[in-house]
Scaffold this motif. Structure first.
Motif, PDB file in Angstrom:
ATOM      1  N   GLY C 109     -29.743  36.124  10.783  1.00  0.00           N
ATOM      2  CA  GLY C 109     -30.748  36.443   9.780  1.00  0.00           C
ATOM      3  C   GLY C 109     -32.016  35.635   9.983  1.00  0.00           C
ATOM      4  O   GLY C 109     -33.132  36.178   9.895  1.00  0.00           O
ATOM      5  N   PHE C 110     -31.865  34.346  10.274  1.00  0.00           N
ATOM      6  CA  PHE C 110     -33.058  33.526  10.534  1.00  0.00           C
ATOM      7  C   PHE C 110     -33.841  34.066  11.732  1.00  0.00           C
ATOM      8  O   PHE C 110     -35.064  34.077  11.738  1.00  0.00           O
ATOM      9  CB  PHE C 110     -32.666  32.072  10.775  1.00  0.00           C
ATOM     10  CG  PHE C 110     -32.389  31.315   9.514  1.00  0.00           C
ATOM     11  CD1 PHE C 110     -33.390  31.124   8.561  1.00  0.00           C
ATOM     12  CD2 PHE C 110     -31.123  30.798   9.254  1.00  0.00           C
ATOM     13  CE1 PHE C 110     -33.141  30.414   7.390  1.00  0.00           C
ATOM     14  CE2 PHE C 110     -30.873  30.096   8.083  1.00  0.00           C
ATOM     15  CZ  PHE C 110     -31.871  29.902   7.145  1.00  0.00           C
ATOM     16  N   PHE C 111     -33.109  34.525  12.742  1.00  0.00           N
ATOM     17  CA  PHE C 111     -33.793  34.982  13.951  1.00  0.00           C
ATOM     18  C   PHE C 111     -34.353  36.401  13.833  1.00  0.00           C
ATOM     19  O   PHE C 111     -35.353  36.737  14.447  1.00  0.00           O
ATOM     20  CB  PHE C 111     -32.849  34.922  15.156  1.00  0.00           C
ATOM     21  CG  PHE C 111     -32.627  33.534  15.671  1.00  0.00           C
ATOM     22  CD1 PHE C 111     -33.695  32.741  16.090  1.00  0.00           C
ATOM     23  CD2 PHE C 111     -31.351  33.000  15.755  1.00  0.00           C
ATOM     24  CE1 PHE C 111     -33.494  31.463  16.570  1.00  0.00           C
ATOM     25  CE2 PHE C 111     -31.144  31.721  16.241  1.00  0.00           C
ATOM     26  CZ  PHE C 111     -32.219  30.945  16.646  1.00  0.00           C
ATOM     27  N   HIS C 112     -33.645  37.261  13.085  1.00  0.00           N
ATOM     28  CA  HIS C 112     -33.980  38.685  13.179  1.00  0.00           C
ATOM     29  C   HIS C 112     -34.481  39.334  11.891  1.00  0.00           C
ATOM     30  O   HIS C 112     -35.179  40.333  11.948  1.00  0.00           O
ATOM     31  CB  HIS C 112     -32.768  39.485  13.669  1.00  0.00           C
ATOM     32  CG  HIS C 112     -32.341  39.133  15.033  1.00  0.00           C
ATOM     33  ND1 HIS C 112     -33.134  39.335  16.134  1.00  0.00           N
ATOM     34  CD2 HIS C 112     -31.206  38.556  15.500  1.00  0.00           C
ATOM     35  CE1 HIS C 112     -32.499  38.915  17.217  1.00  0.00           C
ATOM     36  NE2 HIS C 112     -31.339  38.427  16.862  1.00  0.00           N
ATOM     37  N   SER C 113     -34.078  38.871  10.743  1.00  0.00           N
ATOM     38  CA  SER C 113     -34.505  39.585   9.523  1.00  0.00           C
ATOM     39  C   SER C 113     -34.958  38.596   8.460  1.00  0.00           C
ATOM     40  O   SER C 113     -34.599  38.710   7.299  1.00  0.00           O
ATOM     41  CB  SER C 113     -33.373  40.478   8.992  1.00  0.00           C
ATOM     42  OG  SER C 113     -32.208  39.734   8.739  1.00  0.00           O
ATOM     43  N   PHE C 114     -35.734  37.615   8.882  1.00  0.00           N
ATOM     44  CA  PHE C 114     -36.270  36.616   7.971  1.00  0.00           C
ATOM     45  C   PHE C 114     -37.655  37.081   7.533  1.00  0.00           C
ATOM     46  O   PHE C 114     -38.529  37.316   8.367  1.00  0.00           O
ATOM     47  CB  PHE C 114     -36.352  35.280   8.706  1.00  0.00           C
ATOM     48  CG  PHE C 114     -36.475  34.103   7.784  1.00  0.00           C
ATOM     49  CD1 PHE C 114     -35.412  33.735   6.964  1.00  0.00           C
ATOM     50  CD2 PHE C 114     -37.629  33.345   7.745  1.00  0.00           C
ATOM     51  CE1 PHE C 114     -35.505  32.634   6.120  1.00  0.00           C
ATOM     52  CE2 PHE C 114     -37.732  32.245   6.902  1.00  0.00           C
ATOM     53  CZ  PHE C 114     -36.659  31.884   6.092  1.00  0.00           C
ATOM     54  N   SER C 115     -37.814  37.254   6.251  1.00  0.00           N
ATOM     55  CA  SER C 115     -39.069  37.821   5.754  1.00  0.00           C
ATOM     56  C   SER C 115     -39.379  37.213   4.393  1.00  0.00           C
ATOM     57  O   SER C 115     -38.530  37.265   3.488  1.00  0.00           O
ATOM     58  CB  SER C 115     -38.923  39.341   5.659  1.00  0.00           C
ATOM     59  OG  SER C 115     -40.010  39.883   4.959  1.00  0.00           O
ATOM     60  N   GLY C 116     -40.549  36.641   4.263  1.00  0.00           N
ATOM     61  CA  GLY C 116     -40.963  36.076   2.982  1.00  0.00           C
ATOM     62  C   GLY C 116     -40.067  34.934   2.534  1.00  0.00           C
ATOM     63  O   GLY C 116     -39.849  34.751   1.332  1.00  0.00           O
TER      64      GLY C 116
END
Lengths: 455, 455, 455
Positions: C109-116
């Protein structure tokens, strides 16, 4: 075979005659009442203007199949852990569930999809019928090995009716949310079975004590059941929810909850185990409690953290229940719970209902946006406050416990009828009384008896 | 190992060389003929204006995967019931089906999706190839334990061709309906295998009689096969039907039919069993007959009651077949049918074809509305009356029986070639001749032989 | 029990405390960072104008469930082949994967879908987490039976981080294609585990040699794992690809490749086997290599023939590896590879990466049409030539091997910490040290020891 006395003709004929009677009755009721619904009827579906892709089949059938695997493979093999009751576990699961699917199609149909004098069926009735079969199999888990197939079918005959009635009261009258059935399936099935087991209490059951445990390979067979239940539980909880984000979120929450119940089960099992050893009973069962505890709340905005916390709690309580509560239930309360359904379905089911109370009570327009209409339509329409919804949810739990207790008591009285073919105390947890068992089994059995004598 | 004599180098090399030869041949044919179809080709799919959601993948791939489970897990484990042939059952299923998938992609491709000199492939060809593999595995069931892998591969080589031809005659020339393959798969596979088994008749097979039964755990492994077949049969029958109500109705009818065959199987098994005991052979097999009997008619307006009645009949006849007919087939007709495919696929397949005749003959514009075009296009277009369709359906059954019988006879002659590596009568139903078997097995085998000596 | 010495309290508490610590840590991180994404959040999904049918759930969830079966049933049961390590195989798979799912949700998640400031989760993160768990289980296969659960959890703690980092470098920085993870999952998981096993080399492991083999029924349990892996591998490779033709073609190519690896495995196994006998180890493992070798290229225009050829090669090399290379790895390179992951994941993974190099280098606008944008966006946009893409793919392989080797080395040093609860040489491949084992097992164990003494 020496150990299993011949049954009288009257007893031998009970199972075939009951199967034929039940099948005949449901067939007649199907002929009179059951019709294809708009999505399964050739004429109705092609009347009007819509794409085949809109057919409910494509939104729910994959989930249905996952649920179907859980009912027949999951429950069936989970119960195979008993060393000499593998045929009964998987075989009676098969029989009971097959009957329950037909019977609950009728009962649930009368309550939920009765229109113009007909019960209309499609993939949703298939999912609902499988859910009802799940409740029956939970009750079966409490009395596994201590009842004959005739008793089990009669239990299903009664339980399906009460399940349908309870579900109707909760979902249609109280309008509570319970997509994954923390209340309607797990709490209801567990306490129905536990009360029934109490009524059927056998003080001399230690005569069959040596068959209550597992053997190495029976534990591996049971893990087939466990793992398939664990894998597909996200589909179970999400199968009947609102489409779109509803199904998606429910599956996601259940997935997280199960990972946490697995970790807490391993932690607690090693903590309370002799010399720090893990116990297969815990791994086979308590690791699944994460699916049960989010049965009501997984479709709500539980949050991923909430799912983890709930799952963790469920696995821990369930493991501790197997270790400390089950022996007390038997010795003090005279409830002989073969599979420990109180630990896997009872306590986590009640906790799941309470978690649903909490999460419903916290519902806000802000958190759900326009999705509030899908999850809590009465709140969205202003007919109920979140608190009121929570109170209704709580009341649903009490209704469920009441139906389950009364039903289990009635079921117990029914199953105690002396005419019914029931295994003697010394033949419990033993396949040979109801099944042709190939020779090796007797040899193994003799072998282990000799060993016990030596020990 | 003492019991299994060494094979000559010529025999030992047959399997590797045949595998390499067959794989080389299909690879060359793939290189020359097989191409992605419009739905799997990057350039073709992106040419034109449609949504990714329209791709056939999303409508059929979940059903395909269910069918795939049935072929490899279902058939594979169902045959593991034999106590010393578990490796052969699941392993040769694996080999045979893997080859059949490639080979039938070619054969069915030539008949059904040959365009511009190429066979075009996608999810429908995957489903069709799995279906053909199913027929091959049904035939395998009749000769299980009595043939070597080289013989089995040669059988598949022949059977796939005849399967494709028969299917082409039925579906494309006669334009009969047979979505779930009561005729093309079950009747064809069963009678092909039975005739083949007749030609391979072994008068001295009682030398291996002690290995023909099951042991406790082999019966539980077999139940894995049974249950997965039972669960996914609705997907099997509905995988190739018209989208929308067609798939939906087919799955629903099959689901009902299977519940009824389960109840009638338990009823009849207990009725004819010694001391009222249930027989695992019946539960493992006859309970599935409900899926076979609606293979042709499940996509039609069979009605839920019709599905129950058909399933009930199938389970009953199949159980009675196992009890009374199988021994006669062997003693009088010299057909040694290891898995009883005559009871599970033969009779229910023929009944399913006849049920298809009946339901097709009853088709009306009123019952199907505009959906008639999907189910019976020729009737909808006025080219055939319902009666004419029924006659065509009946003729399809005769064609199938003819192809199966002639094919099975040819297959038997082929497999009797003395050069082929075939197990001796005393080594049938025995893994050790074709498989490295770990030590315990020999010990168990010795143990049970000693026991037999003692008895 | 005599054979398994009691562990000190400090060792016994390691597992429960580590589980609680890890669960606590991930739960806190979930509370801080993890939120529903647009497709799972009630408010976000209902904001804007789209149909429920557009929800990613309906395009990817069935594939996710197939992957989920592979991780827990497939890997879990594949490793049950060891005669006395069934509980550990399926149980530690369960524990490890459950933890890895949570931990990789955070790391990926940190690498690929971290947003806001938040990790956004949905069905794609579920698939990705399962993929990462797959890599961890591959590494587990190399050290199966020689490590305790505390060591395994620490391995997962480290490996998930490095997996995420490697995947980020490949997919986001190098922008290579690797949908089915020939590099990121198979190559990485295998060499991580092999190097780790090298560091943990046990010169006295022959003390447990008698438990390294299978018994008859453990081989059948293992085939459950094999067959489910084989069946669902098309879903594995296609789960994360572009929708439409991408998923469809990937599944089709994988399906063909697996049929060919099955045929070449049977061919080679019989060719190199004693007296032409087939070896269950080959069938259980090498037949799956066809899924590994097309992990990178299956989404490309590999062609059906290309898939067959690749699968054939993979099955052959894998079988030969089990026969000839595994013994050398142990004797010469001191790599003790319990499950032979070098043969099933290592070599086929590297070959799969190289096949990806080849097929990417051959990509043309003509072959892919407008679909080039989905498969190779940088080529379609003119930012890279096909050759450049191929070079990047090749570089991705070297990066992966580097991360895996360094990571495996670090992991080995970590797991060698003397404080960690590790099985003694004489108790490897033995459930009793970590599990309560029911009585029969000890009897069998005694029995086989006696037999060995006699032999």
């Amino acid at each position: 075979m020496a150990g299993s006395p011949r049954r009288s003709a009257g007893r031998r004929l009970q199972l075939p005659l009951l199967c034929l009677l039940l099948q005949g009755a449901t067939a007649i009721l199907f002929a009179v009442f059951v019709r294809y619904n708009r999505e399964t009827d050739a004429a109705l579906w092609h009347w009007g203007n819509h794409s085949d892709a809109d057919n409910e089949f494509y939104f729910r059938y994959p989930s249905f199949q996952d649920v179907h695997v859980m009912i027949f493979v999951g429950f069936g093999f989970l119960m195979v852990f008993l060393q000499r009751y593998g045929f009964g576990s998987v075989g009676f699961t098969f029989l009971l569930a097959a009957f329950a699917l037909q019977w609950s199609t009728l009962i649930q149909g009368f309550f939920h999809s009765f229109s113009g004098g007909y019960i209309l069926v499609g993939v949703e009735s298939m999912i609902n019928a499988d859910f009802c079969a799940g409740a029956v199999l939970i009750s079966f888990g409490a009395i596994l090995g201590k009842t004959g197939p005739v008793q089990l079918l009669l239990m299903a005959l009664l339980e399906v009716v009460l399940f349908g009635l309870n579900e109707f009261v909760l979902l249609s009258l109280l309008e509570v949310k319970d997509a994954g059935g923390s209340m309607t399936i797990h709490t209801f099935g567990a306490y129905f079975g536990l009360i029934l087991s109490r009524v059927l209490y056998r003080p001399q059951l230690e005569k069959s004590k040596h068959r209550q445990g597992s053997v190495y390979h029976s534990d591996l067979f049971a893990m087939i059941g466990t793992i398939f239940l664990w894998i597909f539980w996200p589909s179970f909880n999400s199968a009947p929810t609102a489409l779109g984000d509803g199904q998606h979120r429910t599956a996601l929450n259940t997935y997280y909850s199960l990972t946490a119940s697995t970790l807490s089960t391993f932690a607690l099992s090693a903590l309370v185990g002799g010399d720090g050893r893990l116990d297969m009973v815990h791994v086979q069962n308590a690791a699944l409690a994460g699916g049960v505890i989010v049965g009501t709340s997984a479709e709500m905005m539980l949050t991923p953290f909430g799912a983890l916390a709930a799952g963790f709690l469920a696995g821990a309580i369930s493991t501790l229940g197997y270790k400390f509560l089950t022996p007390i239930l038997e010795s003090k309360l005279k409830v002989q719970d073969t599979c420990g359904v109180h630990n896997l379905h009872g306590m986590p089911g009640v906790l799941g209902a309470l978690l649903g109370v909490l999460v419903a009570g916290l519902a806000t327009h802000e958190a759900y946006g326009d999705g509030l209409e899908s999850v809590f339509p009465l709140i969205a329409e202003g007919q109920r406050s979140a608190t009121s919804q929570a109170v209704h949810q709580l009341f649903g739990l009490f209704v469920t416990l009441t139906f389950a207790s009364v039903g289990g008591g009635l079921g117990g009285l029914l199953l105690r009828l002396p005419i019914l073919d029931s295994p003697p105390d010394a033949q419990c947890y033993e396949d040979q009384i109801y099944w042709e068992v190939p020779g090796e089994h007797e040899l193994l059995a003799q072998g282990s008896e000799e060993t016990e004598t030596q020990a």
